[in-house]
Design a protein around this motif. Structure first.
Motif, PDB file in Angstrom:
ATOM      1  N   ALA A 118      -8.710   7.824   4.280  1.00 25.52           N
ATOM      2  CA  ALA A 118     -10.073   8.054   3.795  1.00 25.52           C
ATOM      3  C   ALA A 118     -10.695   6.809   3.176  1.00 25.52           C
ATOM      4  CB  ALA A 118     -10.088   9.190   2.779  1.00 25.52           C
ATOM      5  N   ARG A 119      -9.876   5.802   2.856  1.00 24.14           N
ATOM      6  CA  ARG A 119     -10.409   4.593   2.241  1.00 24.14           C
ATOM      7  C   ARG A 119     -10.978   3.611   3.267  1.00 24.14           C
ATOM      8  NH1 ARG A 119      -9.416   4.150  -2.968  1.00 24.14           N
ATOM      9  NH2 ARG A 119     -11.426   3.119  -2.729  1.00 24.14           N
ATOM     10  N   VAL A 171       1.011   5.005   4.488  1.00 27.16           N
ATOM     11  CA  VAL A 171      -0.340   4.514   4.191  1.00 27.16           C
ATOM     12  C   VAL A 171      -1.375   5.361   4.934  1.00 27.16           C
ATOM     13  CG1 VAL A 171      -1.914   2.565   4.477  1.00 27.16           C
ATOM     14  CG2 VAL A 171       0.436   2.169   3.710  1.00 27.16           C
ATOM     15  N   GLN A 172      -1.099   5.656   6.197  1.00 33.25           N
ATOM     16  CA  GLN A 172      -2.004   6.496   6.992  1.00 33.25           C
ATOM     17  C   GLN A 172      -2.240   7.844   6.313  1.00 33.25           C
ATOM     18  OE1 GLN A 172      -3.396   6.552  10.310  1.00 33.25           O
ATOM     19  NE2 GLN A 172      -3.904   8.704  10.130  1.00 33.25           N
ATOM     20  N   ARG A 193      -7.191  -2.898   9.748  1.00 32.00           N
ATOM     21  CA  ARG A 193      -6.425  -3.528  10.824  1.00 32.00           C
ATOM     22  C   ARG A 193      -5.024  -2.926  10.933  1.00 32.00           C
ATOM     23  NH1 ARG A 193      -6.857  -3.886  15.201  1.00 32.00           N
ATOM     24  NH2 ARG A 193      -5.180  -4.922  16.299  1.00 32.00           N
ATOM     25  N   ILE A 194      -4.410  -2.612   9.791  1.00 35.77           N
ATOM     26  CA  ILE A 194      -3.076  -1.999   9.805  1.00 35.77           C
ATOM     27  C   ILE A 194      -3.107  -0.667  10.560  1.00 35.77           C
ATOM     28  CG2 ILE A 194      -1.318  -0.899   8.359  1.00 35.77           C
ATOM     29  CD1 ILE A 194      -2.029  -2.997   6.198  1.00 35.77           C
ATOM     30  N   PHE A 230       0.834  -1.206   0.000  1.00 31.36           N
ATOM     31  CA  PHE A 230       0.000   0.000   0.000  1.00 31.36           C
ATOM     32  C   PHE A 230       0.866   1.253   0.000  1.00 31.36           C
ATOM     33  CE2 PHE A 230      -3.574  -2.414   2.426  1.00 31.36           C
ATOM     34  CZ  PHE A 230      -4.018  -2.968   1.239  1.00 31.36           C
ATOM     35  N   ALA A 231       1.975   1.225   0.736  1.00 29.64           N
ATOM     36  CA  ALA A 231       2.862   2.385   0.785  1.00 29.64           C
ATOM     37  C   ALA A 231       3.481   2.661  -0.587  1.00 29.64           C
ATOM     38  CB  ALA A 231       3.964   2.163   1.820  1.00 29.64           C
ATOM     39  N   GLU A 232       3.828   1.594  -1.280  1.00 27.67           N
ATOM     40  CA  GLU A 232       4.498   1.762  -2.576  1.00 27.67           C
ATOM     41  C   GLU A 232       3.520   2.089  -3.699  1.00 27.67           C
ATOM     42  OE1 GLU A 232       7.481  -0.730  -5.603  1.00 27.67           O
ATOM     43  OE2 GLU A 232       6.854  -1.593  -3.681  1.00 27.67           O
TER      44      GLU A 232
END
Length: 212
Positions: free
Chosen positions: A129-130, A123-124, A76-77, A39-41
């Motif tokens: 918003a997702r 990611v945060q 959860r992350i 997700f970060a990438e």
């Protein structure tokens, strides 16, 4: 007929995980780590179930054995990160008696988090918003409580500052600490984590402890 003695685990109430349960728990954790990195990438929308499964050696549909959806995995992350920050921040407060010691402890704790969880922070910032409404509200509540941990300490150091001023200072400290690890790792001659840790701690304390 002789009565059987209870096994140690039964007598103490402890439950020993089976190899299959341990393997499932390990896969669950591996999915969380892999998802944070992906997700970060690539962003939440740029990652498919197949990408997630492949990252931990399973098929895409097998991800559903661990999480109800990709959005639940994201939730959860971010929830766990927020929970860990609040729990850790409160532990720091309990471990120190004076305001400056608490501030230094909070800074050291948050710097460690930023270095260890640079992917989660990215990611945060991009994909909060997702989340579904319930998870997003829970994350926001936990974050507000964590900010209050910091502002309580800052209010002891700066008793004449308004609550709004102290919250701005706390968020400025987070911005300094959170944004640096991911950026620094892209530098050609990036210092090691220990050097970054010491520099961030010194700069954050100088910024937050000053009376001006």
């Amino acid at each position: 007929m002789a009565r059987r003695s209870p096994s140690p685990s039964t007598a103490t109430g402890a439950v020993t995980a089976t190899p299959r349960e341990r393997a499932k728990a390990d896969r669950h954790e591996a999915l969380l780590r892999a998802a944070a990195a992906l997700f970060a990438e690539n962003g939440f929308d740029g990652v498919s179930l197949e990408d997630l499964g492949a990252a931990v050696g399973i098929t895409g549909p097998a991800v559903y054995r661990h999480f109800a959806s990709k959005r639940a995995l994201l939730g959860r992350i971010l929830l766990r990160a927020s929970e860990d920050l609040l729990t850790g921040g409160r532990a720091v407060i309990a471990a120190h008696d004076d305001a400056d010691g608490r501030l230094r402890g909070l800074i050291a704790f948050h710097v460690d988090f930023a270095l260890d969880a640079a992917d989660v922070i990215r990611v945060q910032d991009r994909d909060l918003a997702r989340l579904d409404d319930e998870d997003r509200h829970r994350v926001r509540r936990l974050q507000r409580e964590y900010v209050e941990v910091w502002t309580d300490v800052l209010s002891d150091l700066h008793p004449h500052r308004s609550p709004g001023d102290l919250r701005v200072r706390a968020h400025a400290g987070f911005g300094l600490i959170n944004s640096t690890p991911h950026s620094v790792r892209g530098l050609r001659d990036a210092p090691d984590d220990d050097a970054v840790r010491a520099l961030l701690a010194t700069m954050a304390h100088a910024a937050l402890a000053t009376a001006h």
